[in-house]
Design an enzyme around this catalytic site. Structure first.
Site, PDB file in Angstrom:
ATOM      1  N   GLN A 163       0.795  -1.230   0.000  1.00 17.76           N
ATOM      2  CA  GLN A 163       0.000   0.000   0.000  1.00 17.76           C
ATOM      3  C   GLN A 163       0.825   1.276   0.000  1.00 17.76           C
ATOM      4  O   GLN A 163       0.503   2.220  -0.719  1.00 17.76           O
ATOM      5  CB  GLN A 163      -0.935  -0.020   1.199  1.00 17.76           C
ATOM      6  CG  GLN A 163      -1.841   1.185   1.298  1.00 17.76           C
ATOM      7  CD  GLN A 163      -2.762   1.068   2.483  1.00 17.76           C
ATOM      8  OE1 GLN A 163      -3.753   0.349   2.456  1.00 17.76           O
ATOM      9  NE2 GLN A 163      -2.436   1.760   3.554  1.00 17.76           N
ATOM     10  N   GLU A 205      -3.417   9.334  -1.622  1.00 11.47           N
ATOM     11  CA  GLU A 205      -2.749  10.138  -0.601  1.00 11.47           C
ATOM     12  C   GLU A 205      -1.642  10.992  -1.198  1.00 11.47           C
ATOM     13  O   GLU A 205      -0.806  11.535  -0.474  1.00 11.47           O
ATOM     14  CB  GLU A 205      -2.183   9.235   0.510  1.00 11.47           C
ATOM     15  CG  GLU A 205      -3.277   8.507   1.271  1.00 11.47           C
ATOM     16  CD  GLU A 205      -2.761   7.791   2.515  1.00 11.47           C
ATOM     17  OE1 GLU A 205      -1.632   8.069   2.971  1.00 11.47           O
ATOM     18  OE2 GLU A 205      -3.491   6.943   3.030  1.00 11.47           O
ATOM     19  N   ASP A 241       4.222   0.329   4.374  1.00 11.77           N
ATOM     20  CA  ASP A 241       2.965  -0.142   4.938  1.00 11.77           C
ATOM     21  C   ASP A 241       2.453  -1.204   3.978  1.00 11.77           C
ATOM     22  O   ASP A 241       1.950  -0.889   2.900  1.00 11.77           O
ATOM     23  CB  ASP A 241       1.948   0.998   5.105  1.00 11.77           C
ATOM     24  CG  ASP A 241       0.647   0.495   5.738  1.00 11.77           C
ATOM     25  OD1 ASP A 241       0.575  -0.712   6.069  1.00 11.77           O
ATOM     26  OD2 ASP A 241      -0.288   1.300   5.899  1.00 11.77           O
ATOM     27  N   GLU A 284       4.831  -1.811   8.400  1.00 13.05           N
ATOM     28  CA  GLU A 284       3.508  -1.785   9.022  1.00 13.05           C
ATOM     29  C   GLU A 284       2.647  -2.930   8.475  1.00 13.05           C
ATOM     30  O   GLU A 284       2.705  -3.222   7.274  1.00 13.05           O
ATOM     31  CB  GLU A 284       2.870  -0.431   8.694  1.00 13.05           C
ATOM     32  CG  GLU A 284       1.485  -0.204   9.279  1.00 13.05           C
ATOM     33  CD  GLU A 284       1.021   1.233   9.014  1.00 13.05           C
ATOM     34  OE1 GLU A 284       1.860   2.166   8.999  1.00 13.05           O
ATOM     35  OE2 GLU A 284      -0.192   1.419   8.801  1.00 13.05           O
ATOM     36  N   ASP A 311      -1.324  -1.781  12.596  1.00 13.40           N
ATOM     37  CA  ASP A 311      -2.379  -0.813  12.241  1.00 13.40           C
ATOM     38  C   ASP A 311      -3.722  -1.549  12.282  1.00 13.40           C
ATOM     39  O   ASP A 311      -4.393  -1.546  13.311  1.00 13.40           O
ATOM     40  CB  ASP A 311      -2.076  -0.207  10.862  1.00 13.40           C
ATOM     41  CG  ASP A 311      -3.213   0.638  10.305  1.00 13.40           C
ATOM     42  OD1 ASP A 311      -4.133   0.982  11.068  1.00 13.40           O
ATOM     43  OD2 ASP A 311      -3.197   0.960   9.096  1.00 13.40           O
ATOM     44  N   LYS A 336      -4.795   6.049  14.907  1.00 11.94           N
ATOM     45  CA  LYS A 336      -5.748   6.774  14.077  1.00 11.94           C
ATOM     46  C   LYS A 336      -6.988   6.968  14.929  1.00 11.94           C
ATOM     47  O   LYS A 336      -7.714   5.993  15.183  1.00 11.94           O
ATOM     48  CB  LYS A 336      -6.116   5.937  12.856  1.00 11.94           C
ATOM     49  CG  LYS A 336      -4.978   5.658  11.871  1.00 11.94           C
ATOM     50  CD  LYS A 336      -5.426   4.536  10.943  1.00 11.94           C
ATOM     51  CE  LYS A 336      -4.580   4.424   9.690  1.00 11.94           C
ATOM     52  NZ  LYS A 336      -4.896   3.182   8.945  1.00 11.94           N
ATOM     53  N   ARG A 365      -5.855   9.440   7.765  1.00 13.48           N
ATOM     54  CA  ARG A 365      -6.463   8.390   6.955  1.00 13.48           C
ATOM     55  C   ARG A 365      -6.309   8.742   5.481  1.00 13.48           C
ATOM     56  O   ARG A 365      -5.923   9.856   5.136  1.00 13.48           O
ATOM     57  CB  ARG A 365      -7.972   8.246   7.271  1.00 13.48           C
ATOM     58  CG  ARG A 365      -8.312   7.925   8.712  1.00 13.48           C
ATOM     59  CD  ARG A 365      -7.688   6.664   9.250  1.00 13.48           C
ATOM     60  NE  ARG A 365      -7.929   5.419   8.557  1.00 13.48           N
ATOM     61  CZ  ARG A 365      -8.625   4.393   9.011  1.00 13.48           C
ATOM     62  NH1 ARG A 365      -9.205   4.470  10.187  1.00 13.48           N
ATOM     63  NH2 ARG A 365      -8.725   3.263   8.329  1.00 13.48           N
ATOM     64  N   SER A 366      -6.674   7.802   4.618  1.00 14.07           N
ATOM     65  CA  SER A 366      -6.579   8.106   3.186  1.00 14.07           C
ATOM     66  C   SER A 366      -7.666   9.088   2.748  1.00 14.07           C
ATOM     67  O   SER A 366      -7.482   9.824   1.783  1.00 14.07           O
ATOM     68  CB  SER A 366      -6.647   6.821   2.363  1.00 14.07           C
ATOM     69  OG  SER A 366      -7.774   6.059   2.723  1.00 14.07           O
ATOM     70  N   LYS A 387       2.379  10.280  10.431  1.00 13.67           N
ATOM     71  CA  LYS A 387       2.177   9.733   9.076  1.00 13.67           C
ATOM     72  C   LYS A 387       0.899  10.349   8.505  1.00 13.67           C
ATOM     73  O   LYS A 387      -0.178  10.122   9.049  1.00 13.67           O
ATOM     74  CB  LYS A 387       2.047   8.211   9.200  1.00 13.67           C
ATOM     75  CG  LYS A 387       1.844   7.454   7.888  1.00 13.67           C
ATOM     76  CD  LYS A 387       1.569   5.965   8.167  1.00 13.67           C
ATOM     77  CE  LYS A 387       1.381   5.203   6.859  1.00 13.67           C
ATOM     78  NZ  LYS A 387       0.509   4.023   7.021  1.00 13.67           N
TER      79      LYS A 387
HETATM   80  P1  PGA Z   1      -6.644   3.955   5.248  1.00  9.41           P
HETATM   81  O1  PGA Z   1      -5.146   3.460   5.114  1.00  9.41           O
HETATM   82  O2  PGA Z   1      -6.688   5.307   5.848  1.00  9.41           O
HETATM   83  O3  PGA Z   1      -7.153   3.905   3.824  1.00  9.41           O
HETATM   84  O4  PGA Z   1      -7.370   2.921   6.083  1.00  9.41           O
HETATM   85  C1  PGA Z   1      -4.081   4.001   5.804  1.00  9.41           C
HETATM   86  C2  PGA Z   1      -3.188   2.918   6.405  1.00  9.41           C
HETATM   87  O5  PGA Z   1      -3.401   1.721   6.157  1.00  9.41           O
HETATM   88  O6  PGA Z   1      -2.265   3.239   7.160  1.00  9.41           O
HETATM   89 ZN    ZN Z   2      -1.703   0.943   7.514  1.00 10.80          ZN
END
Ligand code: PGA
Ligand code: ZN
Length: 425
Positions: A163, A205, A241, A284, A311, A336, A365-366, A387
Site C-alpha cells: 500500500q 494520498e 505499509d 507496518e 495498524d 488513528k 487516513r486516506s 504519518k
Molecule cells: P486507510 O489506510 O486510511 O485507507 O485505512 C491508511 C493505512 O493503512 O495506514
Molecule cells: Zn496501515
C-alpha cells in the site's frame, strides 16, 4: 463555568475523495468554540469503530445523515452541560450512550468528530494552541515524519499490492530540514517515473501512481530516488505499509500484480529478504489482521532492527495493544483516532504502547480534509512519529505545513525526534 458545553452542531462536509463526512462545532458557555472532522479509511481493520454511512443509491451509499442526526440529537442531549475540560468524562459519556464495542449505534465518525471538537473547544477556552494544551507544559518533540512516495493497494486501484512506499528523513536536524529532504526525494521519484515513461499522476494520498511490473520494482525505484536526491541511507530510510489484510487471509497471501500466492512462512521469507536487501527501518501490517502468529514471527525475526507497526492489527485499541505487548506481536502502534472513535481511547492506546517502550505513530487516513488536528496530537502527546500521506494534495500539505508552524512557534528550543523516535537502535 466558562468551559461548560453549550451547544453541539454537526453538518455534512466533503473529504479528499469527494465523499461526505461529519464536521462538528462545539460551543462553550464562555464563548470559546472548537471544530472536529471525521476522516475516513479505505483499507480498514475489521475491528475498527464503525464508520456509519446511510447506504442506499444516493452518493454511493456514503452519505452521513444518520451520523449527523446522532450528533445533533442523542450526543448533544448527552454532553451539553458537561465540562469540555474533562475530555475523559465527555468521551466516557459518549461511549456509555453508544453501548457497543465498536460505536456501531452512534457511529465512530459521529463520536470522533464530536470528541475532537470538544478537545479543540477546551484548548480555545484555555487560550492555547492545541499541541500546547495537550502537552500540559511537558517537553515535546517534533515528530519523525513518514512520507509516502508511491501509493498502492486500496489507494491506487490495487495497481501494486503493497500500500505505501514511504521515506523517513532520519538524518534531518529539524522538521524543516526533513521537509526539504522529502521534497527532494519526492521530486526525484517523479523525474525517474517520467524518464521511465511511467508518470501517470498520483494516488489517493498524493504518492506517485505505482505503474510498476512488480512490488519489488517499486522498492528499487524508491532506493534510486533517494540516491538521485543525493541522500545516504543513514539520512533517508524506507518505511513500508504492507497493509497485508487487503490481500491476505487464513494464512494465504495472494499478490495480484505478480499473480503469485504464498503461505505465511514463504511470505515472511520474502519480506525478511526485502528488509535485508533494502534500507528499510519500518514495516507496518506485514501480515493480515487475522495472522497473529505471523506477526509474532516477523517481529521475532526483524524486530531487533526494524520498527514493526500494528495498524489493522491493533486499530488504536488499548486492550489490543496490551495483548500485543504481552505476545511480542509488534513493537509500534499506529494511532488513528477514528479507528477507535474517541480522543481519550486513542490516548490510552498510546500510553500503553509508550509504557512498553514501543514506537508510537500518529496517523491520518486516506480520506482526509483540511483539518490539521492530527499534527497537534502528534506533537502534544510527544508521540515521536507522524504519518499523513504524501507530499502533494492540499489535505496532506496542510498538515506538513502546520507542523512547520508548530516548530516555528516552539522556536530555538524545538527538538526533532529523528531516528530516536524508532524503538530500535
Ligand atoms: P486507510 O489506510 O486510511 O485507507 O485505512 C491508511 C493505512 O493503512 O495506514
Ligand atoms: Zn496501515
Amino acid at each position: 463555568m466558562g468551559s461548560k458545553i453549550e451547544s453541539v452542531l454537526a453538518r455534512r462536509i466533503w473529504d479528499s475523495r469527494g465523499r461526505p463526512t461529519v464536521e462538528v462545532d462545539v460551543r462553550l458557555a464562555g464563548g470559546a468554540w472548537g471544530r472536529g472532522v471525521a476522516p475516513a479509511g479505505a483499507s480498514r481493520g475489521s475491528r475498527e469503530a464503525v464508520d456509519l454511512r446511510d447506504g442506499g443509491p444516493q452518493l454511493g451509499g456514503f452519505d452521513v445523515q444518520r451520523a449527523i442526526g446522532n450528533v445533533n440529537g442523542a450526543i448533544a442531549r448527552c454532553i451539553v452541560g458537561m465540562d469540555a475540560m474533562d475530555q475523559q468524562a465527555v468521551d466516557g459519556a459518549m461511549i456509555a450512550l453508544d453501548g457497543t464495542s465498536t460505536k456501531s449505534a452512534l457511529g465512530g465518525n459521529a463520536t470522533i468528530a464530536t470528541s475532537l471538537a470538544v478537545l479543540q473547544a477546551a484548548a480555545a477556552a484555555a487560550g492555547l494552541p492545541l499541541w500546547r494544551h495537550l502537552s500540559g507544559g511537558a517537553p515535546v518533540r517534533m515528530p519523525l515524519p513518514e512520507i509516502q512516495i508511491f501509493g498502492g493497494g486500496a489507494h491506487a486501484g490495487r495497481r501494486v499490492d503493497v500500500q505505501d512506499f514511504l521515506i523517513m528523513p532520519i538524518g534531518a536536524a529539524s522538521f524543516d530540514e526533513a521537509m526539504v529532504m522529502t521534497a527532494e526525494v519526492y521530486r526525484a521519484a517523479g523525474e525517474l517515473m517520467e524518464r521511465m515513461g511511467r508518470r501517470c499522476g498520483v494516488a489517493d494520498e498524493g504518492g506517485w501512481w505505482p505503474d510498476f511490473k512488480s512490488n519489488e520494482e517499486a522498492l528499487e525505484t524508491l532506493v534510486r530516488a533517494i540516491d538521485a536526491a543525493g541522500y545516504r541511507h543513514d539520512q533517508v530510510a524506507i518505511s513500508l505499509d504492507i497493509a497485508a489484510s487487503e490481500f491476505g487471509r487464513n494464512g494465504r497471501y495472494t499478490l495480484g500484480l505478480e499473480q503469485r500466492s504464498y503461505d505465511t512462512s514463504d511470505w515472511l521469507e520474502l519480506l525478511v529478504g526485502w528488509v535485508a536487501r533494502y534500507p528499510i527501518l519500518s514495516v507496518e501490517d506485514p501480515v493480515a489482521e487475522d495472522d497473529a502468529q505471523g506477526m509474532r514471527e516477523f517481529t521475532a525475526a526483524v524486530g531487533h532492527k526494524v520498527q514493526v507497526i500494528g495498524d489493522d492489527f491493533l486499530v488504536s485499541n488499548a486492550a489490543l495493544v496490551r495483548d500485543a505487548v504481552a505476545a511480542g506481536s509488534c513493537n509500534a502502534v499506529l494511532l488513528k483516532p477514528n479507528q477507535v472513535g474517541t480522543i481519550s481511547e486513542t490516548r490510552q492506546a498510546l500510553e500503553v504502547a509508550r509504557a512498553a517502550g514501543w514506537g508510537t505513530v500518529v496517523s491520518a487516513r486516506s480520506g482526509e480534509t483540511e483539518d490539521v488536528a492530527i499534527v497537534h496530537l502528534a506533537v502534544g502527546w510527544n508521540a515521536g512519529q507522524l504519518k499523513v500521506g504524501s507530499f502533494a494534495r492540499s489535505e496532506r500539505m496542510a498538515k506538513w505545513n502546520e507542523a512547520l508552524r508548530v516548530e516555528a512557534a516552539i522556536g530555538a528550543g524545538a527538538v526533532y525526534a529523528g531516528r530516536k523516535a524508532l524503538p530500535v537502535p
